[in-house]
Design a protein around this motif. Sequence first.
Motif, mmCIF file in Angstrom:
data_model
loop_
_atom_site.group_PDB
_atom_site.id
_atom_site.type_symbol
_atom_site.label_atom_id
_atom_site.label_comp_id
_atom_site.label_asym_id
_atom_site.label_seq_id
_atom_site.Cartn_x
_atom_site.Cartn_y
_atom_site.Cartn_z
ATOM 1 N N LEU A 1 62.956 67.220 -55.937
ATOM 2 C CA LEU A 1 63.614 67.390 -57.227
ATOM 3 C C LEU A 1 63.953 66.017 -57.793
ATOM 4 C CD1 LEU A 1 66.120 70.245 -56.345
ATOM 5 C CD2 LEU A 1 64.238 70.463 -57.949
ATOM 6 N N VAL A 2 63.931 65.900 -59.105
ATOM 7 C CA VAL A 2 64.370 64.697 -59.794
ATOM 8 C C VAL A 2 65.333 65.108 -60.893
ATOM 9 C CG1 VAL A 2 62.248 63.418 -59.292
ATOM 10 C CG2 VAL A 2 62.415 64.752 -61.396
ATOM 11 N N GLU A 3 66.045 64.110 -61.454
ATOM 12 C CA GLU A 3 66.963 64.394 -62.537
ATOM 13 C C GLU A 3 66.232 65.065 -63.698
ATOM 14 O OE1 GLU A 3 66.961 61.642 -60.846
ATOM 15 O OE2 GLU A 3 69.010 60.991 -60.354
ATOM 16 N N GLY A 4 66.824 66.139 -64.203
ATOM 17 C CA GLY A 4 66.238 66.894 -65.304
ATOM 18 C C GLY A 4 65.517 68.154 -64.873
ATOM 19 N N ASP A 5 65.179 68.248 -63.574
ATOM 20 C CA ASP A 5 64.505 69.452 -63.083
ATOM 21 C C ASP A 5 65.493 70.613 -62.989
ATOM 22 O OD1 ASP A 5 62.177 68.078 -62.882
ATOM 23 O OD2 ASP A 5 62.135 67.972 -60.693
ATOM 24 N N ALA A 6 64.958 71.800 -63.035
ATOM 25 C CA ALA A 6 65.775 72.981 -62.801
ATOM 26 C C ALA A 6 66.137 73.038 -61.322
ATOM 27 C CB ALA A 6 65.020 74.244 -63.209
ATOM 28 N N PHE A 7 67.383 73.366 -61.035
ATOM 29 C CA PHE A 7 67.837 73.434 -59.647
ATOM 30 C C PHE A 7 67.082 74.539 -58.914
ATOM 31 C CE2 PHE A 7 70.568 75.285 -56.377
ATOM 32 C CZ PHE A 7 70.848 74.165 -55.613
ATOM 33 N N ASN A 8 66.608 74.205 -57.713
ATOM 34 C CA ASN A 8 65.810 75.142 -56.923
ATOM 35 C C ASN A 8 66.235 75.000 -55.468
ATOM 36 O OD1 ASN A 8 63.710 76.356 -55.332
ATOM 37 N ND2 ASN A 8 62.403 76.308 -57.152
ATOM 38 N N ARG A 9 66.816 76.062 -54.933
ATOM 39 C CA ARG A 9 67.328 76.005 -53.564
ATOM 40 C C ARG A 9 66.213 75.784 -52.550
ATOM 41 N NH1 ARG A 9 70.763 80.772 -50.460
ATOM 42 N NH2 ARG A 9 70.851 79.748 -48.422
ATOM 43 N N VAL A 10 65.060 76.386 -52.781
ATOM 44 C CA VAL A 10 63.934 76.219 -51.856
ATOM 45 C C VAL A 10 63.505 74.760 -51.806
ATOM 46 C CG1 VAL A 10 61.546 76.878 -51.391
ATOM 47 C CG2 VAL A 10 63.179 78.586 -52.219
ATOM 48 N N LEU A 11 63.452 74.111 -52.973
ATOM 49 C CA LEU A 11 63.057 72.707 -53.008
ATOM 50 C C LEU A 11 64.132 71.802 -52.401
ATOM 51 C CD1 LEU A 11 61.359 72.434 -56.520
ATOM 52 C CD2 LEU A 11 60.307 72.787 -54.277
ATOM 53 N N VAL A 12 65.388 72.190 -52.530
ATOM 54 C CA VAL A 12 66.462 71.425 -51.887
ATOM 55 C C VAL A 12 66.308 71.471 -50.371
ATOM 56 C CG1 VAL A 12 68.947 71.338 -51.469
ATOM 57 C CG2 VAL A 12 68.090 71.647 -53.787
ATOM 58 N N ASP A 13 66.053 72.663 -49.833
ATOM 59 C CA ASP A 13 65.852 72.789 -48.384
ATOM 60 C C ASP A 13 64.628 72.009 -47.928
ATOM 61 O OD1 ASP A 13 68.069 74.395 -48.277
ATOM 62 O OD2 ASP A 13 66.938 76.280 -48.301
ATOM 63 N N ARG A 14 63.581 72.049 -48.726
ATOM 64 C CA ARG A 14 62.373 71.305 -48.379
ATOM 65 C C ARG A 14 62.638 69.808 -48.404
ATOM 66 N NH1 ARG A 14 58.200 70.772 -45.225
ATOM 67 N NH2 ARG A 14 56.521 69.552 -46.167
ATOM 68 N N SER A 15 63.417 69.347 -49.377
ATOM 69 C CA SER A 15 63.770 67.920 -49.445
ATOM 70 C C SER A 15 64.524 67.489 -48.199
ATOM 71 C CB SER A 15 64.607 67.656 -50.699
ATOM 72 O OG SER A 15 63.889 67.970 -51.870
ATOM 73 N N ARG A 16 65.446 68.321 -47.753
ATOM 74 C CA ARG A 16 66.211 67.996 -46.550
ATOM 75 C C ARG A 16 65.286 67.880 -45.343
ATOM 76 N NH1 ARG A 16 68.322 70.843 -42.320
ATOM 77 N NH2 ARG A 16 70.213 69.987 -41.368
ATOM 78 N N THR A 17 64.326 68.793 -45.217
ATOM 79 C CA THR A 17 63.397 68.748 -44.094
ATOM 80 C C THR A 17 62.562 67.478 -44.115
ATOM 81 O OG1 THR A 17 63.287 71.163 -44.026
ATOM 82 C CG2 THR A 17 61.489 69.957 -42.977
ATOM 83 N N ARG A 18 62.086 67.084 -45.297
ATOM 84 C CA ARG A 18 61.256 65.882 -45.407
ATOM 85 C C ARG A 18 62.045 64.622 -45.074
ATOM 86 N NH1 ARG A 18 56.300 66.208 -48.141
ATOM 87 N NH2 ARG A 18 56.535 64.006 -48.668
ATOM 88 N N ILE A 19 63.306 64.566 -45.506
ATOM 89 C CA ILE A 19 64.121 63.388 -45.206
ATOM 90 C C ILE A 19 64.403 63.304 -43.710
ATOM 91 C CG2 ILE A 19 66.339 62.272 -45.620
ATOM 92 C CD1 ILE A 19 66.331 63.510 -48.407
ATOM 93 N N ARG A 20 64.688 64.451 -43.095
ATOM 94 C CA ARG A 20 64.919 64.455 -41.652
ATOM 95 C C ARG A 20 63.666 64.020 -40.890
ATOM 96 N NH1 ARG A 20 68.717 66.981 -38.804
ATOM 97 N NH2 ARG A 20 67.192 67.921 -37.409
ATOM 98 N N ALA A 21 62.499 64.368 -41.422
ATOM 99 C CA ALA A 21 61.247 64.022 -40.751
ATOM 100 C C ALA A 21 61.002 62.520 -40.707
ATOM 101 C CB ALA A 21 60.077 64.733 -41.431
ATOM 102 N N LEU A 22 61.705 61.760 -41.524
ATOM 103 C CA LEU A 22 61.546 60.304 -41.488
ATOM 104 C C LEU A 22 62.004 59.716 -40.158
ATOM 105 C CD1 LEU A 22 62.850 59.353 -45.061
ATOM 106 C CD2 LEU A 22 60.470 59.430 -44.293
ATOM 107 N N GLY A 23 62.926 60.417 -39.484
ATOM 108 C CA GLY A 23 63.445 59.905 -38.223
ATOM 109 C C GLY A 23 64.419 58.757 -38.393
ATOM 110 N N ILE A 24 64.923 58.578 -39.605
ATOM 111 C CA ILE A 24 65.827 57.460 -39.896
ATOM 112 C C ILE A 24 67.275 57.900 -39.860
ATOM 113 C CG2 ILE A 24 66.468 55.771 -41.669
ATOM 114 C CD1 ILE A 24 63.603 55.840 -42.646
ATOM 115 N N PHE A 25 67.534 59.168 -40.187
ATOM 116 C CA PHE A 25 68.907 59.634 -40.367
ATOM 117 C C PHE A 25 69.275 60.654 -39.292
ATOM 118 C CE2 PHE A 25 67.118 58.603 -44.542
ATOM 119 C CZ PHE A 25 67.963 57.565 -44.904
ATOM 120 N N LYS A 26 70.483 60.500 -38.804
ATOM 121 C CA LYS A 26 71.002 61.423 -37.797
ATOM 122 C C LYS A 26 71.367 62.751 -38.421
ATOM 123 C CE LYS A 26 74.685 61.770 -34.332
ATOM 124 N NZ LYS A 26 75.851 61.060 -33.738
#
Length: 795
Positions: free
Chosen positions: A396-421
Amino acid sequence: MSYIASFSGHHARVAMAMIAVAAVCLAARGYAQEAAATPDASASTASQSGPVVRDIHVLGTQRIEPGTVLSYLSIHPGEPYNAQVVDRSLKSLFATGLFADVKINWDGSVLTISVIENPIINQVIFEGESKVSEKDLTKEVQLKPRMVFTRAKVQGDVQRIIELYRRNGKFAAAVDPQIISRPQNRVDLIFSINEGPTTGVARISFIGNKVFDDSTLKGQIATEESEWWRFLSSNDNYDPDRLAFDREQLRRFYLKNGYADFRVVSAVAELSPDRQSFYITFTLEEGAPYSIGKVVINSKIRELTATSLRPLVRFAQGDRYNAELVDKSIDALTNAAGTKGYAFAQVHPRIARNRKNHTIDVVFDIDQGSRVYVEKINIIGNNRTLDKVVRRELRLVEGDAFNRVLVDRSRTRIRALGIFKDVDIKPAPGSQPDKTVLNVNLTEQSTGQLELGAGYSSTSSFVGQFSYTQRNLFGRGQLLRFSLSASAISKEGQLSFTEPYFLDRPLTAGFVLYKVVTDFQQAYYNSDVSAVVLRTGFPTSEYGSVGLRYNYSIETISPFTNAPPAVRLAAGTAQTSSIGYTYAYNTLDDPIRPRHGVTFALTQAVAGLGGTLKYLQTQSSFSYRHPIFWDDFIATLSVNGGYITGYDGSNVRLNDRFFRGGDSFRGFAVAGIGPRELNAGPQGAIGGEAFAIGTFDLRLPDLLPADYGISGSLFTDFGTLGHISGGLGRGITTCRDSLPHTPCFVDDLALRASAGLAIAWKSPFGPVEIDLGLPYIKQPYDKTQLIRFSTATGL
């Protein structure tokens, strides 16, 4: 009429005269009262003028300017002296917190302000701490260097430190603040801490429980009774916050089992007289169990009918009521609406309790919801990592319609970086009702990792590994890895680098340099491989990606002196120049501890574009994960296979064949299965050109508290390895076609299978993994391995 008028006029004049006399009397009385209550201007001036403040002197200031002191006064030179105003000024000066003492003297013409400034804190020191780190103590106290010292603030910090120790089970902790004077009115503040013994939990009792016994309820709460074997756990220390959590855990447990009227009447912790331990007592009211009555779905979304949504509800009429399944059903219905494009759908459950019949009707009202747009995205907690590393993983970026599915997907992708606990994305109200702000709260973890590994096989071969990995080089998300490994079989060195966003585009680029020297005892030869790999990749969809690579290697095979003839035939040096690709597809819900999802990978490589070897190699893998048995167990079915063949009359070289065993087929040693040369002394493994291996893994629920960091799974591996096309040459044939005591090899693609237990432990010195595998289908010539052990530590 004239008489009456005359009479009336007479009385009117008398009345007017009487009114005038009364007015004079009232005016005189009122004037006297006013004069008595409020002096006239001259009298007031005379009473307040008194002595005039001719000057104001300020004494005793060191760091503070005299003008600062004067700014807090309510009286000024040229004004008449007033004791009440002076007293108010005194209180204002004390209220600043800048002064330890203030005195005001009046000599009839000059007002003298004498002050003693509070000292400045030079440094804050903690002594005697061991249970709580100095870092945590520094965060807890409010007094910092270069702040003004006050005794009130010191006492406040003392209480904060004591509360911190109480949360860590140290209820006997005492804190003694000490002061060391320094020049220029500075002080060192020392908190001398006597931690005292850890206050444990001697006993946990339950009153009012009839359905579940004490042992069962103790397993549902986080607090534990103190025992000697719980030296690695801190849950046996009394913590008021944990006790509140335990109340909620008990409530959830009873609601999960149908007791909708359950409540915790009280949770009392009593400190023993010796202040060494606590006695905790929970008083409960269980109530009666409830079952599910009617289940109704009211959907206001045309594309989502009640019939199509009914399978997503985890319970039916007559089932025991389970509040946890209600919550999971809400999530399933919400996600189903989101996948259909209704990102703003809202599921409202209505619970109707029938206390007479002990049934609960559940009604799900599904509304499309109002459209909300992302106004702003705040990234918080990335102290080392650049914002763009996180933002490019957001769906998601600023201006997009809020989407819970995309929020969950964003969280999964960030966790996959292996950078954040930890990664937590929470929406917050925006500037307008139809706008929201996304706060991406991150907790960074150490991205530099030092790994030390060790292994042991039934052939008495030990494996050691050292590697350093940096997954977030310069905060840009770049991957740098250097590794060295040595064992009775091989020695390997590798250097690799990956840029995940080359030229700020979703294009990976990198290289690998490696050298592997193998003392392949199972196959009776030494090999020396030096190679360079160039690679790139790009996404093809949200879940799919393609990777391209070029590999150039120089391989030398040196057979042992007692090597079988088939191995001696492979002696010499060869060059390989190959290109290849990998297509990967991954829908796992979590990259660290997945519960459901699918992975698929297809890899192909062609050698012969230069070099001396010509072959086509294909490998593929597939896995499927899904919770089973009340969602407490995670089942994983995975299958992987491979095939390699030569072309233009070129045979597949020994070093390019597949060897399986060890971690790729638990229960068997490295290269423990597959074709093997027999009837010629040493029975060396010669690898195979085709393999297929499947695994069924059942991840067990955590039997121990999470603090122990121990998890386990049951597994079974099954598959085969073999197929050597064209034989080995020079009269070496399969054993079924050869004469006794002549060189031959067995290649029957026989089925092998093993089963066992895998244990993982997040120990204080790093993660430990132990695999216990027992083959139950094998061939007489296979090499088995019962235990594999490995450990690693992070920096």
